[in-house]
Write a protein that holds these residues in place. Structure first.
Motif, mmCIF file in Angstrom:
data_model
loop_
_atom_site.group_PDB
_atom_site.id
_atom_site.type_symbol
_atom_site.label_atom_id
_atom_site.label_comp_id
_atom_site.label_asym_id
_atom_site.label_seq_id
_atom_site.Cartn_x
_atom_site.Cartn_y
_atom_site.Cartn_z
ATOM 1 N N MET A 1 0.841 -1.186 0.000
ATOM 2 C CA MET A 1 0.000 0.000 0.000
ATOM 3 C C MET A 1 0.885 1.247 0.000
ATOM 4 O O MET A 1 1.764 1.384 0.858
ATOM 5 C CB MET A 1 -0.900 0.019 1.239
ATOM 6 C CG MET A 1 -2.089 -0.931 1.149
ATOM 7 S SD MET A 1 -3.302 -0.307 -0.006
ATOM 8 C CE MET A 1 -4.622 -1.483 0.277
ATOM 9 N N ASP A 2 0.665 2.157 -0.923
ATOM 10 C CA ASP A 2 1.463 3.373 -1.013
ATOM 11 C C ASP A 2 0.842 4.459 -0.127
ATOM 12 O O ASP A 2 0.133 5.360 -0.592
ATOM 13 C CB ASP A 2 1.549 3.854 -2.468
ATOM 14 C CG ASP A 2 2.344 2.896 -3.341
ATOM 15 O OD1 ASP A 2 3.193 2.193 -2.782
ATOM 16 O OD2 ASP A 2 2.099 2.859 -4.556
ATOM 17 N N ARG A 3 1.124 4.346 1.134
ATOM 18 C CA ARG A 3 0.682 5.348 2.112
ATOM 19 C C ARG A 3 1.595 5.247 3.331
ATOM 20 O O ARG A 3 2.323 4.266 3.504
ATOM 21 C CB ARG A 3 -0.780 5.139 2.501
ATOM 22 C CG ARG A 3 -1.109 3.716 2.921
ATOM 23 C CD ARG A 3 -2.603 3.499 2.987
ATOM 24 N NE ARG A 3 -2.939 2.145 3.417
ATOM 25 C CZ ARG A 3 -4.177 1.676 3.491
ATOM 26 N NH1 ARG A 3 -5.186 2.458 3.169
ATOM 27 N NH2 ARG A 3 -4.407 0.443 3.880
ATOM 28 N N GLN B 1 3.904 10.289 0.460
ATOM 29 C CA GLN B 1 2.771 9.373 0.464
ATOM 30 C C GLN B 1 1.641 9.971 1.300
ATOM 31 O O GLN B 1 1.898 10.705 2.265
ATOM 32 C CB GLN B 1 3.156 8.005 1.052
ATOM 33 C CG GLN B 1 4.292 7.290 0.367
ATOM 34 C CD GLN B 1 3.932 6.854 -1.048
ATOM 35 O OE1 GLN B 1 2.765 6.809 -1.428
ATOM 36 N NE2 GLN B 1 4.960 6.527 -1.846
ATOM 37 N N PRO B 2 0.386 9.668 0.961
ATOM 38 C CA PRO B 2 -0.727 10.148 1.786
ATOM 39 C C PRO B 2 -0.736 9.436 3.140
ATOM 40 O O PRO B 2 -0.298 8.289 3.260
ATOM 41 C CB PRO B 2 -1.966 9.796 0.959
ATOM 42 C CG PRO B 2 -1.534 8.646 0.108
ATOM 43 C CD PRO B 2 -0.087 8.882 -0.206
ATOM 44 N N LEU B 3 -1.249 10.120 4.132
ATOM 45 C CA LEU B 3 -1.277 9.556 5.483
ATOM 46 C C LEU B 3 -2.421 8.564 5.641
ATOM 47 O O LEU B 3 -3.562 8.843 5.251
ATOM 48 C CB LEU B 3 -1.445 10.673 6.516
ATOM 49 C CG LEU B 3 -1.556 10.217 7.968
ATOM 50 C CD1 LEU B 3 -0.193 9.797 8.510
ATOM 51 C CD2 LEU B 3 -2.159 11.308 8.850
ATOM 52 N N LEU B 4 -2.113 7.404 6.197
ATOM 53 C CA LEU B 4 -3.160 6.468 6.597
ATOM 54 C C LEU B 4 -3.650 6.798 8.001
ATOM 55 O O LEU B 4 -4.850 6.961 8.241
ATOM 56 C CB LEU B 4 -2.634 5.024 6.565
ATOM 57 C CG LEU B 4 -3.563 3.963 7.191
ATOM 58 C CD1 LEU B 4 -4.884 3.879 6.434
ATOM 59 C CD2 LEU B 4 -2.881 2.610 7.251
ATOM 60 N N ASP C 1 5.485 3.250 4.055
ATOM 61 C CA ASP C 1 6.443 4.013 4.860
ATOM 62 C C ASP C 1 5.920 4.150 6.285
ATOM 63 O O ASP C 1 4.717 4.392 6.499
ATOM 64 C CB ASP C 1 6.648 5.409 4.275
ATOM 65 C CG ASP C 1 7.284 5.385 2.898
ATOM 66 O OD1 ASP C 1 8.467 5.733 2.795
ATOM 67 O OD2 ASP C 1 6.577 5.036 1.922
ATOM 68 N N VAL C 2 6.829 4.012 7.239
ATOM 69 C CA VAL C 2 6.498 4.207 8.656
ATOM 70 C C VAL C 2 7.403 5.291 9.217
ATOM 71 O O VAL C 2 8.621 5.254 9.024
ATOM 72 C CB VAL C 2 6.675 2.910 9.466
ATOM 73 C CG1 VAL C 2 6.606 3.211 10.961
ATOM 74 C CG2 VAL C 2 5.613 1.899 9.110
ATOM 75 N N VAL C 3 6.782 6.255 9.879
ATOM 76 C CA VAL C 3 7.526 7.304 10.571
ATOM 77 C C VAL C 3 7.504 6.984 12.063
ATOM 78 O O VAL C 3 6.435 6.840 12.662
ATOM 79 C CB VAL C 3 6.920 8.692 10.323
ATOM 80 C CG1 VAL C 3 7.643 9.746 11.167
ATOM 81 C CG2 VAL C 3 6.987 9.050 8.852
ATOM 82 N N GLY D 1 9.769 -4.988 3.720
ATOM 83 C CA GLY D 1 9.763 -4.038 2.604
ATOM 84 C C GLY D 1 9.240 -2.659 2.939
ATOM 85 O O GLY D 1 8.915 -1.882 2.030
ATOM 86 N N VAL D 2 9.148 -2.308 4.230
ATOM 87 C CA VAL D 2 8.657 -0.994 4.640
ATOM 88 C C VAL D 2 9.845 -0.052 4.854
ATOM 89 O O VAL D 2 10.842 -0.419 5.492
ATOM 90 C CB VAL D 2 7.824 -1.101 5.935
ATOM 91 C CG1 VAL D 2 7.430 0.278 6.447
ATOM 92 C CG2 VAL D 2 6.596 -1.960 5.702
ATOM 93 N N ALA D 3 9.732 1.149 4.327
ATOM 94 C CA ALA D 3 10.759 2.169 4.552
ATOM 95 C C ALA D 3 10.506 2.833 5.909
ATOM 96 O O ALA D 3 9.390 3.276 6.190
ATOM 97 C CB ALA D 3 10.722 3.215 3.438
#
Length: 434
Positions: A1-3, A51-54, A118-120, A139-141
Motif C-alpha cells: 500500500m502506497d501510504r 505518500q498520503p497519510l493512513l 512508509d512508517v515514521v 519491505g517498509v521504509a
C-alpha cells in the motif's frame, strides 16, 4: 500500500520538547496545542514520505490506563488512534509501562500486513530496534524522527539511528508551533491567569444558617475539650466561665492543638458533631451560637446546613424540590449524552461543570428552579453536587491513590457549573432586545 503511518511515542516527543523549551523533561512545564501538533505531524510525514497519510498512532501512558483529558481530545481527531499503556509512580518519578511493547506490536503488524509503504517513528527508545528491523524485512521504509536535543545532548538510541532508512530532526522552530513553555523564563507565553470564578467560590462567606452551625460546632468542641481536660461542663442554669476563658477554650479547640480532640476526616480544624458525640458531657446544654469568620471551602452544602429534625440525612426544604439530572434524563438523552462525552467533551474540569449545568438547565420542566438555585450561590445542593462529581469522574479527573477528585479540580468543576448557571440566569433577566 502506497501510504504512510506515523507512530508517536508521546513520552519521548513531549518530554524532549519540555527539555528543549523549559530545561527539564517534565511535561507539566509545557502546554500543548494538540490539534496543531497533529496537523504538523501529518504535513511533515506526507512531505517527507511523499505518500498520503493512513493514520497517526499516539502511544502514551495513563494511570490505570484511564484516558486523560488530552487523550480524549486526541482520540476523536481525524486519522488519530490513541494506544495507552500504564503510568506508574516509583521513587517519586512517573514511568510508562507497556508503551514500548504496544509500539513494537503495532509496527510489526502493519509491516506484516503490508498496510503501508512508509512508517515514521517518533521515538528514541532502543527497545524498538527489533520491530524496526522486522518492518524493514517486510519491505517498509522506516523514517526515524528526533526532537532537537537540549544543550547538544543525544536523546536517541544510536542503534535506531543506524538502522533507520531516513532520519529527520524536529527542531526548535518546528516544535514551538504547537508547544509552549509555561514559565516566564521559557520561550513562550506566561502561565494562564487564575480563574476569578474559582476565587469567588473560595472567598464566598457562609450563609447565616451555616455560620450558626459552625459556631455551635466550635462551642461543642470547647465543651468536649473541657471534659477531656478533667473539668466538668456547666450544668443548665449555672453561671458560665469568664468571657476570656471561654474564648480561649474555643480558640484552642478551633486550632486543634492541646485539646486532644481528634481532627475530622476532612482535615478542617473544627471537629464535626460525629467526632464529638462520644466526648460531650451528658446533659450539657448546647452553647449559644457565636459569630464565626469561616469561609465556605466547598460549594456543596453537605455538612454545613442544619437538617430538619436534627437528622444528618435530612435535606433543606429549599433544595428538596430541585430535581437531579438523572431524574430529568430519558434513555435516548442518556445515549446522546454519552456520545457527546466521547466525541466532543475534552474533559477540562471547568468544561465538565459547564456541560453538566447546561444539560440540567435545558431539561428542567420549570425554569424557576434556575433562579432558586442561583440564590444559593456558592452552595450546590449535595444531591446535585454528588451527581456532578460522579459525572466528572468519567473523564479521569481522579487522584488514584484515594479515588478522590483533586481539590483544585473540584473547585474548577463547580466554578464551571456556576458560570453556566449565571449565564442562563442573566439571560432570562435581560430586557428584551438586548
Amino acid at each position: 500500500m502506497d501510504r504512510c503511518v506515523v507512530l508517536v511515542d508521546a513520552g519521548y516527543l513531549l518530554g524532549a520538547a519540555a527539555s528543549l523549551l523549559a530545561g527539564e523533561p517534565a511535561r507539566s512545564r509545557i502546554t500543548v496545542d494538540h490539534a496543531a501538533l497533529i496537523q504538523g505531524l501529518r504535513e511533515r510525514a506526507e512531505a517527507d514520505t511523499e505518500q498520503p497519510l493512513l493514520r497517526i498512532y499516539w502511544f502514551d501512558g495513563a494511570p490505570d490506563r484511564v484516558p486523560q483529558p488530552e487523550h480524549r481530545r486526541l482520540r476523536v481527531m481525524p486519522r488519530v488512534t490513541v494506544r495507552l499503556g500504564a503510568l506508574t509512580r516509583s521513587d517519586g518519578r512517573w514511568a510508562q509501562k507497556g508503551v514500548d511493547a504496544a509500539m513494537h506490536a503495532e509496527l510489526t503488524e502493519l509491516a506484516r500486513n503490508r498496510a503501508c509503504s512508509d512508517v515514521v517513528l517518533v521515538t528514541g527508545d532502543g527497545d524498538l530496534l527489533p520491530g524496526l528491523m522486522s518492518a524493514k524485512e517486510h519491505g517498509v521504509a522506516v523514517h526515524l524522527w528526533a526532537v532537537q536535543a537540549a544543550d547538544g545532548d543525544y536523546n536517541q538510541s544510536e542503534d535506531l539511528v543506524a538502522e533507520a532508512d531516513e532520519r529527520r530532526v524536529l527542531d526548535r522552530a518546528w516544535i514551538t508551533r504547537a508547544v509552549r513553555a509555561k514559565d516566564l523564563t521559557g520561550i513562550c507565553a506566561p502561565p494562564p491567569a487564575p480563574r476569578p470564578e474559582i476565587a469567588a467560590i473560595l472567598s464566598a462567606p457562609l450563609p447565616e444558617s451555616a455560620l450558626a452551625a459552625s459556631a455551635e460546632r466550635a462551642a461543642e468542641a470547647a465543651a468536649a475539650a473541657a471534659v477531656r481536660n478533667g473539668t466538668r461542663a456547666p450544668a443548665p442554669g449555672a453561671p458560665s466561665e469568664p468571657a476570656s476563658s471561654s474564648a480561649s477554650a474555643t480558640a484552642s479547640a478551633e486550632n486543634g492543638s492541646a485539646t486532644g480532640v481528634p481532627a475530622p476526616a476532612t482535615g478542617k480544624g473544627v471537629p464535626t458533631p460525629k467526632d464529638l458525640a462520644a466526648l460531650r458531657a451528658p446533659g450539657a446544654p448546647a452553647p449559644a451560637p457565636q459569630p464565626a469568620g469561616a469561609t465556605l471551602r466547598w460549594s456543596s452544602d453537605k455538612g454545613w446546613i442544619e437538617r430538619p429534625g436534627g437528622s444528618a440525612l435530612g435535606e433543606p426544604p429549599e433544595t428538596a424540590s430541585l430535581p437531579t439530572l438523572a431524574q430529568l434524563t430519558s434513555a435516548e438523552q442518556r445515549w446522546a449524552d454519552r456520545e457527546e462525552d466521547i466525541t466532543t467533551v475534552g474533559g477540562d474540569p471547568f468544561e465538565v461543570g459547564q456541560v453538566f449545568a447546561r444539560r440540567w438547565m435545558e431539561r428542567l420542566p420549570e425554569q424557576s428552579h434556575v433562579q432558586k438555585l442561583s440564590t444559593m450561590y456558592p452552595r450546590i445542593p449535595h444531591r446535585i453536587d454528588g451527581e456532578l462529581l460522579r459525572y466528572a469522574a468519567r473523564f479521569g479527573l481522579l487522584a488514584h491513590k484515594d479515588d478522590q477528585i483533586d481539590e483544585h479540580d473540584r473547585y474548577a468543576i463547580r466554578a464551571g457549573f456556576w458560570r453556566e448557571i449565571d449565564v442562563r440566569a442573566a439571560a432570562e433577566h435581560a430586557p428584551a432586545g438586548e
